[in-house]
Design an enzyme around this catalytic site. Structure first.
Site, mmCIF file in Angstrom:
data_model
loop_
_atom_site.group_PDB
_atom_site.id
_atom_site.type_symbol
_atom_site.label_atom_id
_atom_site.label_comp_id
_atom_site.label_asym_id
_atom_site.label_seq_id
_atom_site.Cartn_x
_atom_site.Cartn_y
_atom_site.Cartn_z
ATOM 1 N N THR A 48 -2.419 0.233 -2.384
ATOM 2 C CA THR A 48 -3.418 -0.839 -2.388
ATOM 3 C C THR A 48 -3.085 -1.968 -1.411
ATOM 4 O O THR A 48 -3.985 -2.667 -0.959
ATOM 5 C CB THR A 48 -3.574 -1.451 -3.802
ATOM 6 O OG1 THR A 48 -2.328 -2.005 -4.204
ATOM 7 C CG2 THR A 48 -4.049 -0.417 -4.805
HETATM 8 N N1 ASP Z 1 3.097 -1.294 -2.650
HETATM 9 C C1 ASP Z 1 2.096 -0.336 -3.081
HETATM 10 C C2 ASP Z 1 1.436 0.255 -1.861
HETATM 11 O O1 ASP Z 1 0.609 -0.397 -1.294
HETATM 12 C C3 ASP Z 1 1.106 -1.009 -3.971
HETATM 13 C C4 ASP Z 1 0.022 -0.095 -4.515
HETATM 14 O O2 ASP Z 1 -0.208 1.006 -4.099
HETATM 15 O O3 ASP Z 1 -0.675 -0.568 -5.443
HETATM 16 O O4 ASP Z 1 1.739 1.352 -1.465
#
Ligand code: ASP
Length: 342
Positions: free
Chosen positions: A91
């Protein structure tokens, strides 16, 4: 048939004591979720699954990650003619990468859905299955072509979305509604190979912005710079030596695009004196684009060979709904003529 590309992110992460990290080889989990979805929907969707090598925490995305993922998606569409593509992604940079894919694959005739999770698969309260099901359901329901983030309660147009929550299941917000161009804007493929014009970057202004930081930014990001200013496009540069470095960068050929830190309204550089100074220096107005869309669009256009007046024109034109349309009276029909990259 649906293409599913897993790139990493919390969706498949594990924590073995040193903080969560991405895990490769989640094909069996995906197969189970798709089978469950098919059973519940009473249909067979069929899918092809692949993974990025290596899978990453999306915080590690670099300047080329969005384009590389877009190329994978493009190759998959050419070879398999899927009904839709799902990209499972972290995300943190999903909106940046989603916006980049949207520009790289503009005109694509199928929906491309990026999805992910706030809590990994298999952990209590995980939203991974629900989000993947939402993406599958959206393709089966023949969502309009375009690039979206499928997350939480629904879809967010990638060029208008931003990550705004760390823990909430609604991780993304559609900052401004998608504003499709009244007449489709025509932007041909680059007519010549991508040239190295230097990297494209983003700098947020703040009270206390130091000349050394701006200098470093314009020095390094020679390909172009998105300057995230206050309100209607003001910055603490007026009357400082920073204004000279910005002017020099623009004269040297580095495009500088001004956007706003605000979530509503857009840039109006003529409104205040600090904005007018930027305007006089030759910055490009980024209107009401999100930072993710502005960075993706500028990078895409620069990489495609656009520069000078054509780059300005394309940046100020709504290509995919990333930018509000000008009021009808101000609408210039030439805006919708084909651009020629040079
Ligand atoms: N740090 C993670 C990423 O962006 C956070 C997520 O996926 O929610 O890979």
């Amino acid at each position: 048939m649906i293409d599913i590309l897993y790139t990493g992110g919390t969706f498949g992460m594990v924590d073995q004591g040193a903080g969560m990290r991405p895990r490769a080889g989640i094909g069996a989990d995906i197969a189970e979720i798709v089978a469950e979805f098919e059973a519940a929907a009473g249909l067979s969707v069929g899918y092809r699954y692949s993974e990025l090598d290596p899978v990453i925490d999306s915080a590690q995305a670099d300047a080329g990650t969005g384009r590389r993922i877009a190329e994978r998606v493009r190759a998959g569409i050419a070879s398999g003619r899927p009904k839709g593509v799902i990209v499972i992604h972290g995300t943190d940079t999903m909106a940046y990468v989603g916006a980049r894919i949207a520009f790289e694959l503009r005109g694509c005739a199928i929906p491309i859905l990026l999805t992910g999770a706030q809590i990994p698969l298999g952990q209590p309260g995980s939203d991974a299955r629900d989000n993947l099901r939402l993406a599958l359901k959206s393709i089966v329901a023949r969502t309009d072509p375009g690039t979206y983030l499928a997350f939480g309660a629904g879809l967010h147009p990638a060029v208008r979305a931003s990550k705004r929550a760390v823990e909430d299941y609604e991780g993304f917000t559609t900052i401004r509604a998608l504003t499709p161009p009244p007449v489709p804007a025509v932007l041909p493929e680059a007519s010549r190979p991508r040239e190295a014009r230097g990297p494209v970057g983003l700098l947020t202004v703040f009270p206390g912005l130091h000349a050394a930081l701006l200098d470093a930014a314009v020095d390094h990001y020679r390909g172009g710079l998105v300057l995230e200013c206050y309100g209607s496009g003001t910055a603490p540069l007026h009357g400082t030596e920073m204004m000279d470095s910005l002017r020099r960068a623009i004269l040297r050929g580095t495009p500088v695009v001004v956007i706003t830190q605000c979530d509503s309204g857009g840039v109006d550089l003529a409104r205040y004196q600090p904005g007018r100074v930027l305007l006089d220096a030759g910055v490009i107005s980024g209107g009401d684009m999100t930072r993710e869309a502005a960075l993706a669009k500028l990078t895409h256009l620069v990489d495609s060979g656009f520069c000078g007046a054509r780059l300005r024109h394309a940046m100020e034109t709504n290509l995919l709904g990333e930018l509000s349309n000008p009021p009808p009276a101000a609408c210039d029909s030439s805006l919708h003529h084909a651009y020629v990259a040079h």
